[in-house]
Design an enzyme around this catalytic site. Structure first.
Site, PDB file in Angstrom:
ATOM      1  N   HIS A  60      97.442   2.853   8.408  1.00  0.00           N
ATOM      2  CA  HIS A  60      98.826   3.269   8.117  1.00  0.00           C
ATOM      3  C   HIS A  60      98.938   4.712   8.602  1.00  0.00           C
ATOM      4  O   HIS A  60      98.494   5.631   7.917  1.00  0.00           O
ATOM      5  CB  HIS A  60      99.105   3.191   6.615  1.00  0.00           C
ATOM      6  CG  HIS A  60      98.937   1.805   6.042  1.00  0.00           C
ATOM      7  ND1 HIS A  60      99.980   0.924   5.915  1.00  0.00           N
ATOM      8  CD2 HIS A  60      97.844   1.152   5.565  1.00  0.00           C
ATOM      9  CE1 HIS A  60      99.546  -0.224   5.373  1.00  0.00           C
ATOM     10  NE2 HIS A  60      98.254  -0.095   5.152  1.00  0.00           N
ATOM     11  N   HIS A 222      91.882  -7.015   4.169  1.00  0.00           N
ATOM     12  CA  HIS A 222      91.174  -6.417   3.024  1.00  0.00           C
ATOM     13  C   HIS A 222      90.811  -7.393   1.891  1.00  0.00           C
ATOM     14  O   HIS A 222      91.234  -7.201   0.739  1.00  0.00           O
ATOM     15  CB  HIS A 222      91.959  -5.228   2.462  1.00  0.00           C
ATOM     16  CG  HIS A 222      93.448  -5.437   2.282  1.00  0.00           C
ATOM     17  ND1 HIS A 222      93.983  -6.520   1.652  1.00  0.00           N
ATOM     18  CD2 HIS A 222      94.497  -4.654   2.671  1.00  0.00           C
ATOM     19  CE1 HIS A 222      95.299  -6.406   1.640  1.00  0.00           C
ATOM     20  NE2 HIS A 222      95.626  -5.285   2.264  1.00  0.00           N
ATOM     21  N   ASP A 289      91.979  -0.016   6.391  1.00  0.00           N
ATOM     22  CA  ASP A 289      93.200   0.083   5.576  1.00  0.00           C
ATOM     23  C   ASP A 289      93.463   1.558   5.260  1.00  0.00           C
ATOM     24  O   ASP A 289      93.799   1.925   4.123  1.00  0.00           O
ATOM     25  CB  ASP A 289      93.102  -0.749   4.290  1.00  0.00           C
ATOM     26  CG  ASP A 289      94.449  -0.872   3.576  1.00  0.00           C
ATOM     27  OD1 ASP A 289      95.460  -0.411   4.135  1.00  0.00           O
ATOM     28  OD2 ASP A 289      94.473  -1.413   2.461  1.00  0.00           O
ATOM     29  N   HIS A 293      97.393   9.213   1.242  1.00  0.00           N
ATOM     30  CA  HIS A 293      98.354   9.822   0.315  1.00  0.00           C
ATOM     31  C   HIS A 293      97.766  11.194   0.007  1.00  0.00           C
ATOM     32  O   HIS A 293      96.542  11.343  -0.061  1.00  0.00           O
ATOM     33  CB  HIS A 293      98.467   9.011  -0.977  1.00  0.00           C
ATOM     34  CG  HIS A 293      98.897   7.586  -0.758  1.00  0.00           C
ATOM     35  ND1 HIS A 293     100.178   7.233  -0.406  1.00  0.00           N
ATOM     36  CD2 HIS A 293      98.208   6.424  -0.829  1.00  0.00           C
ATOM     37  CE1 HIS A 293     100.264   5.919  -0.289  1.00  0.00           C
ATOM     38  NE2 HIS A 293      99.079   5.398  -0.526  1.00  0.00           N
TER      39      HIS A 293
END
Ligand code: DOR
Length: 425
Positions: A60, A222, A289, A293
């Site tokens: 991401h 995942h 994955d 954050h």
């Protein structure tokens, strides 16, 4: 060979099978395997392990209004520093990737900033233009949310069925986030594990098995437990991806409400983590994955914290530490991080043989301690702090040095399009 191309030689490389030879790279490919001739640049590799570079098929990269978490520059530098030269970006961006135009805009943003090659997946939502995104160059479809996650709403069974059917007709690959989630108070890692349970993961896989028509191409993202792997394998439903965090971390070893370890699917118990390693030979792909954050975003009560763990830079280094310690083989690492993702996605594989894509990572034969302050991700933290990793000294992309001695070098990263791509005239 294009005579104006730079020639780079990797000298004295130990090739799987035991042969030691030189690999000559030019024009983006391996041009010769054996004694080398004239070269512009030579890397002596007798003290290194040379692997085809990785494809991380689940990252991401954020950017846009989430650039404080990660952007294409920081995320792809992070990839290179971890031996990865191709990243496959997930579509749960803000806004999500749901049309060909949004997908191409995302790719153009990446083209300006990225330091490594990239591909973009299509979002699978009820209003998504799946065909438009295939034509625009989507690599694969999803992660398709069978259960809700950060920035992803779950599809109903009917919507999943319809999407899988449409994607099959587009000859596409469906990548699935397989979870069935229970309602309840989610305030610790243990409750997170209970609400997003092993049984729920298995149930989601069974639903996919029931609704996928023969010939659908399915890839499970995942997968977090041994039982689910056995179900997928025994029924031959799809390919299996496992993350480093499910292999290397368990919630038993974390403080009970540590938000940094909050991820979907959840970290499991130490017992389950060990059982996952017992399935090592059944795992097709290791993908990170990478879900960055920031520390600030994670510094809230557990139930409010976003789920996700950064990991594109530490994925292969953690695995190479296992190679170093004799627990897995370097062939395993090549297969699960490079050859298999290439095969599943239809990307040309990198490798040692003449004609192959010349992407390599050169690893020292020593482990170092993983430290967040040395990583490129904007997230600014890692759950693997202090654990052993073997980081590449040098990374070659398309025959050019793209990373060397902790510095990223801008080369010519390309957007790798999916098989449905139709160029606009
Ligand atoms: O923990 C997760 N975070 N799991 C996902 O599937 C999505 C990801 C994110 O995008 O942050």
């Amino acid at each position: 060979m294009n005579l104006e191309e730079e020639v780079l030689v990797l000298r004295d490389v130990l090739i799987p099978g035991g042969r030691v030879c030189d690999i000559t790279l030019s024009d983006g490919r391996v041009s010769h395997l054996g004694a080398s001739g004239k070269a512009d640049t030579i890397y002596k590799c007798n003290d290194q392990i040379v692997l085809p570079a990785g494809i991380d098929m689940h990252v991401h990269m954020r950017d846009g209004i989430q650039a404080q978490k990660e952007d294409w520059e920081s995320g792809t530098k992070s990839a290179l520093a971890g031996g990865v030269t191709v990243v496959v970006d997930q579509p749960n961006t803000i806004p999500p990737i749901t049309t060909g135009k949004i997908l191409q805009d995302r790719a153009h943003l990446a083209e300006e900033q990225a330091y490594c090659n990239f591909a973009i997946n299509a979002g699978v939502t009820t209003d998504a233009d799946l065909e438009g995104m295939a034509r625009a160059g989507a690599m694969a479809f999803g992660e398709t949310f069978a259960g809700p996650s950060s920035y992803g709403e779950a599809l109903t069974r009917d919507d999943l069925e319809s999407a899988i059917h449409t994607i099959k007709n587009l000859d596409g690959l469906v990548t699935l986030h397989a979870e069935v989630v229970q309602e309840g108070q989610d305030n610790t890692l243990a409750t997170h594990d209970t609400l997003r349970s092993i049984a729920g993961e298995k149930q989601a896989v069974q639903i996919i098995q029931e609704i996928a028509t023969p010939g659908s191409r399915i890839h499970f993202c995942h997968i977090s437990c041994a039982d689910t792997i056995s179900t997928i394998k025994s029924k031959d439903i799809g390919t299996i991806e496992v993350t480093p965090h499910h292999l290397f971390l368990s919630h038993d070893s974390c403080t009970p409400d540590d938000t940094h370890a909050k991820v979907n699917p959840p970290l499991r118990t130490e017992h389950e983590r060990k059982r996952l390693w017992e399935c090592w030979n059944k795992i097709d792909v290791i993908a990170s994955d990478h879900a960055p954050h920031t520390l600030q975003e994670k510094s809230v009560p557990f139930s409010d914290a976003p789920s996700g763990i950064p990991g594109v830079e530490t994925m292969i280094p953690l695995l190479m530490a296992e190679v170093h310690n004799g627990r897995i083989s370097r062939i395993d690492v090549i297969e699960k991080t490079s050859t298999n993702p290439a095969r599943i996605l239809g990307i040309e594989p990198a490798g040692y043989q003449p004609g192959m894509r010349a992407d390599f990572a050169l690893y020292p034969k020593v482990c170092t301690s993983i430290q967040a302050e040395n990583l490129f991700s904007k997230a600014g933290w890692t759950p693997y702090e202090g654990m052993e990793g073997v980081f590449p000294d040098t990374v070659i992309m398309a025959g050019q040095v793209a990373y060397d001695q902790k510095a990223c070098i801008k080369t010519n990263p390309t957007w790798i399009k999916g098989r449905g791509y139709i160029p606009v005239k």
